[in-house]
Motif scaffolding. Structure first.
Motif, PDB file in Angstrom:
ATOM      1  N   ILE A 159     -19.923  49.852  67.877  1.00 38.44           N
ATOM      2  CA  ILE A 159     -19.612  50.825  67.456  1.00 38.44           C
ATOM      3  C   ILE A 159     -19.525  51.931  68.713  1.00 38.44           C
ATOM      4  N   ASN A 160     -18.270  52.629  68.715  1.00 38.16           N
ATOM      5  CA  ASN A 160     -17.805  53.642  69.527  1.00 38.16           C
ATOM      6  C   ASN A 160     -17.617  55.015  68.861  1.00 38.16           C
ATOM      7  N   PHE A 161     -18.627  56.027  69.021  1.00 40.63           N
ATOM      8  CA  PHE A 161     -18.362  57.052  68.286  1.00 40.63           C
ATOM      9  C   PHE A 161     -17.333  58.160  69.277  1.00 40.63           C
ATOM     10  N   THR A 162     -16.611  59.009  68.616  1.00 39.37           N
ATOM     11  CA  THR A 162     -15.485  59.743  69.398  1.00 39.37           C
ATOM     12  C   THR A 162     -16.151  61.292  69.198  1.00 39.37           C
ATOM     13  N   SER A 163     -16.713  61.626  68.005  1.00 35.98           N
ATOM     14  CA  SER A 163     -17.067  63.088  67.950  1.00 35.98           C
ATOM     15  C   SER A 163     -18.197  63.445  66.655  1.00 35.98           C
ATOM     16  N   ILE A 164     -18.503  64.594  66.859  1.00 39.40           N
ATOM     17  CA  ILE A 164     -19.460  64.935  65.674  1.00 39.40           C
ATOM     18  C   ILE A 164     -18.855  66.217  65.048  1.00 39.40           C
ATOM     19  N   LYS A 165     -18.512  66.050  63.838  1.00 33.76           N
ATOM     20  CA  LYS A 165     -17.725  66.907  63.031  1.00 33.76           C
ATOM     21  C   LYS A 165     -18.057  67.093  61.699  1.00 33.76           C
ATOM     22  N   ASP A 166     -18.507  68.229  61.183  1.00 36.62           N
ATOM     23  CA  ASP A 166     -19.005  68.782  59.820  1.00 36.62           C
ATOM     24  C   ASP A 166     -20.168  67.857  59.420  1.00 36.62           C
ATOM     25  N   GLY A 167     -20.886  67.683  60.312  1.00 39.86           N
ATOM     26  CA  GLY A 167     -22.355  66.779  59.842  1.00 39.86           C
ATOM     27  C   GLY A 167     -22.182  65.237  60.132  1.00 39.86           C
ATOM     28  N   PHE A 168     -20.888  64.694  60.489  1.00 38.53           N
ATOM     29  CA  PHE A 168     -20.575  63.349  60.493  1.00 38.53           C
ATOM     30  C   PHE A 168     -20.275  62.929  61.821  1.00 38.53           C
ATOM     31  N   ILE A 169     -20.620  61.933  62.289  1.00 34.11           N
ATOM     32  CA  ILE A 169     -20.625  61.308  63.397  1.00 34.11           C
ATOM     33  C   ILE A 169     -19.481  60.414  63.280  1.00 34.11           C
ATOM     34  N   LYS A 170     -18.143  60.552  63.817  1.00 35.36           N
ATOM     35  CA  LYS A 170     -16.896  59.821  63.594  1.00 35.36           C
ATOM     36  C   LYS A 170     -16.797  58.880  64.846  1.00 35.36           C
ATOM     37  N   GLY A 171     -16.312  57.648  64.443  1.00 38.76           N
ATOM     38  CA  GLY A 171     -15.784  56.693  65.551  1.00 38.76           C
ATOM     39  C   GLY A 171     -15.205  55.302  65.003  1.00 38.76           C
ATOM     40  N   MET A 172     -15.337  54.510  65.769  1.00 40.42           N
ATOM     41  CA  MET A 172     -14.809  53.147  65.229  1.00 40.42           C
ATOM     42  C   MET A 172     -15.590  52.188  65.599  1.00 40.42           C
ATOM     43  N   GLU A 173     -15.529  51.010  64.860  1.00 40.17           N
ATOM     44  CA  GLU A 173     -16.153  49.751  64.848  1.00 40.17           C
ATOM     45  C   GLU A 173     -15.082  48.759  65.555  1.00 40.17           C
ATOM     46  N   VAL A 174     -15.322  48.597  66.560  1.00 35.55           N
ATOM     47  CA  VAL A 174     -14.314  47.600  67.382  1.00 35.55           C
ATOM     48  C   VAL A 174     -14.875  46.122  67.623  1.00 35.55           C
ATOM     49  N   TYR A 191     -26.769  61.940  60.637  1.00 29.83           N
ATOM     50  CA  TYR A 191     -28.167  61.618  61.211  1.00 29.83           C
ATOM     51  C   TYR A 191     -29.395  61.675  60.268  1.00 29.83           C
ATOM     52  N   ARG A 192     -30.138  60.902  60.487  1.00 29.84           N
ATOM     53  CA  ARG A 192     -31.500  60.864  59.577  1.00 29.84           C
ATOM     54  C   ARG A 192     -32.596  60.999  60.565  1.00 29.84           C
ATOM     55  N   ASN A 193     -33.876  61.372  60.196  1.00 25.08           N
ATOM     56  CA  ASN A 193     -35.021  61.526  60.879  1.00 25.08           C
ATOM     57  C   ASN A 193     -35.271  60.368  61.508  1.00 25.08           C
ATOM     58  N   THR A 194     -34.964  59.434  60.968  1.00 25.12           N
ATOM     59  CA  THR A 194     -35.562  57.837  61.565  1.00 25.12           C
ATOM     60  C   THR A 194     -34.471  57.154  62.086  1.00 25.12           C
ATOM     61  N   ASP A 195     -32.997  57.264  61.645  1.00 33.87           N
ATOM     62  CA  ASP A 195     -31.898  56.474  62.276  1.00 33.87           C
ATOM     63  C   ASP A 195     -30.675  57.161  61.804  1.00 33.87           C
ATOM     64  N   LEU A 196     -29.664  56.672  62.458  1.00 33.48           N
ATOM     65  CA  LEU A 196     -28.407  57.066  61.897  1.00 33.48           C
ATOM     66  C   LEU A 196     -27.994  56.272  60.583  1.00 33.48           C
ATOM     67  N   SER A 197     -27.493  56.716  59.913  1.00 34.12           N
ATOM     68  CA  SER A 197     -26.817  56.040  58.583  1.00 34.12           C
ATOM     69  C   SER A 197     -25.434  56.200  58.279  1.00 34.12           C
TER      70      SER A 197
END
Length: 204
Positions: A159-174, A191-197
């Motif tokens: 997983i390679n994330f590229t940005s945090i926008k409008d509450g979402f962490i956007k990226g690519m699964e490569v 984002y969640r309190n215990t992990d990213l979902s």
């Protein structure tokens, strides 16, 4: 001597006339009024002075690196990732990967951060595993929450994330080193309190 006796009472009378009780009161009141007037002007200026809000600490790449270097020395980080930065057999931290992501993860209108890093050479080998350290902004201070595992040298995908926008962490699964896949897939996480979902995208 006789003339002096005549003029001395006249002199006293003249002084008394030139500074009568009424005039003394008027002068006294004028001084009081002037003082009150000056006080009101000072008060007005004080009220008109704009109050400057204290700015929160700037969250940038340097601030994230400082927070990350503090985090890797904590017991929480050590237990979570089975890593002791003082023990060479536990591997070494590689923290030069980019981008460092900055944006609001928990919808409190403050910039949070995600720091990409990997642990390499565990037990002296050539292995590596990759993560994102997640930080939440608490009044201008980045506090370490946990690390998100995004793959490793034996993973099928990364997983390679590229940005945090409008509450979402956007990226690519490569595709990973051992993957039969050839194409990358866009992914969204939250984002969640215990992990990213992971969040299902529109195409799914």
């Amino acid at each position: 001597m006789y003339l002096n006796k005549i003029y001395f009472p006249l002199l006293l009378a003249t002084i008394g006339i030139s500074c009568s009780p009424n005039e003394k009161t008027t002068l006294k009141n004028k001084k009081i009024n002037d003082t009150v007037h000056t006080h009101h002007i000072a008060e007005k200026k004080e009220k008109e002075t704009p109050v400057i809000d204290k700015k929160e600490s700037i969250i940038d790449a340097d601030a994230v690196l400082v927070a990350f270097n503090k985090a890797i020395r904590t017991d929480v980080f050590s237990k979570e990732l089975d890593f002791n930065y003082k023990n060479k057999l536990d591997g070494s931290i590689f923290d030069l990967e980019r981008p460092i992501l900055i944006g609001d993860l928990n919808d409190d209108h403050l910039d949070d951060a995600m720091m990409p890093f990997s642990i390499e050479g565990r037990e002296g080998g050539n292995n590596w595993d990759a993560y994102y350290a997640v930080f939440i902004n608490n009044g201008g201070v980045l506090e370490y929450q946990y690390s998100f595992s995004r793959g490793g040298d034996l993973s099928e995908t990364l997983i390679n994330f590229t940005s945090i926008k409008d509450g979402f962490i956007k990226g690519m699964e490569v595709p990973g080193n051992n993957s039969s896949k050839e194409e990358s897939t866009p992914v969204d996480y939250m984002y969640r309190n215990t992990d990213l979902s992971e969040v299902a995208t529109a195409s799914e």
